[in-house]
Design an enzyme around this catalytic site. Sequence first.
Site, mmCIF file in Angstrom:
data_model
loop_
_atom_site.group_PDB
_atom_site.id
_atom_site.type_symbol
_atom_site.label_atom_id
_atom_site.label_comp_id
_atom_site.label_asym_id
_atom_site.label_seq_id
_atom_site.Cartn_x
_atom_site.Cartn_y
_atom_site.Cartn_z
ATOM 1 C CB SER A 203 26.444 -23.379 -15.247
ATOM 2 O OG SER A 203 26.762 -23.305 -14.014
ATOM 3 N NE ARG A 207 21.202 -26.375 -14.198
ATOM 4 C CZ ARG A 207 22.518 -25.943 -13.588
ATOM 5 N NH1 ARG A 207 22.328 -24.812 -13.047
ATOM 6 N NH2 ARG A 207 23.392 -26.519 -13.744
ATOM 7 C CG ASN A 211 15.352 -25.963 -18.108
ATOM 8 O OD1 ASN A 211 14.873 -27.028 -18.712
ATOM 9 N ND2 ASN A 211 16.490 -25.695 -17.894
#
Length: 283
Positions: A203, A207, A211
Amino acid sequence: MTAADYIKHHLQSLTSLQDVTQGQGLKNIADFSFINLDALFFAIVLGVLGSFFLWRAAKKATPGVPGRFQAAVEILFEFVDDMCKNIVHNEKSRKFVAPLGLTLFVWIFLMNAMDLLPVDLLPLTWQAATGEHHALLRVVPTADLNTTLALALGVLLICIFYNIKIKGFGGWMHELFSAPFGAKLAPANFILNIVEFISKTISHGMRLFGNMYAGELVFLLIALLGGAWAASGSVGVLDPVMFVFHILAGLVWAIFHILVITLQAFIFMALTFVYIGQAHDAH
């Protein structure tokens, strides 16, 4: 080239080096199909550049009235150092962890900022330099999952190091098998802790990647608005409108994206502090 082909082309990484030989055209001089050379190259260059900026600021630091660059670096350093103090309570560890966080923030910010360059600028420059007709060059290292997961894996290794350093290897193993449900449920505890390490690492990298990949896609879609006019070879009724909208949309998204690239660098740094801080805590 269709819009789908354009986007697909820009999302392919450079994995081989081409050479132009007189009378022979392109020749493959090095094939690294398992390595994204563009992400690796830009990550290294920007890492060296960021380190140079920080070294330069430290080298030129004066006790008197600081210049704007020194003041900016000092504000950033104090901000990172204060955050590290609030999360990592071991003073000796902070001597390494705080500079690590500052380095990660600057490095990731610079890699993210490559997204602000026009999407075709460096690929066309590479094409002109190599003569490659379909130049492949992705210039945003953090939009490559390999880069972000490598950073997250590095953080995981540091967390494991501090787990062993603070608790001892035996103490860490005891914690893996006894927390959080007690020694009677040792197998379940071990599986849960391993899953936690893996999920936090994935994660952590996903992440940042998600993005930046999404931001890259938006820039490509905006570029298509202006590219439609150039590719058509003629001026239609709506083409000038689309071109103006392309400029305005690109400007608005670039301004907003400055916040995104800064925020993502900050989040990665903050989570690094949190994970390393957790490695210092006993359960």
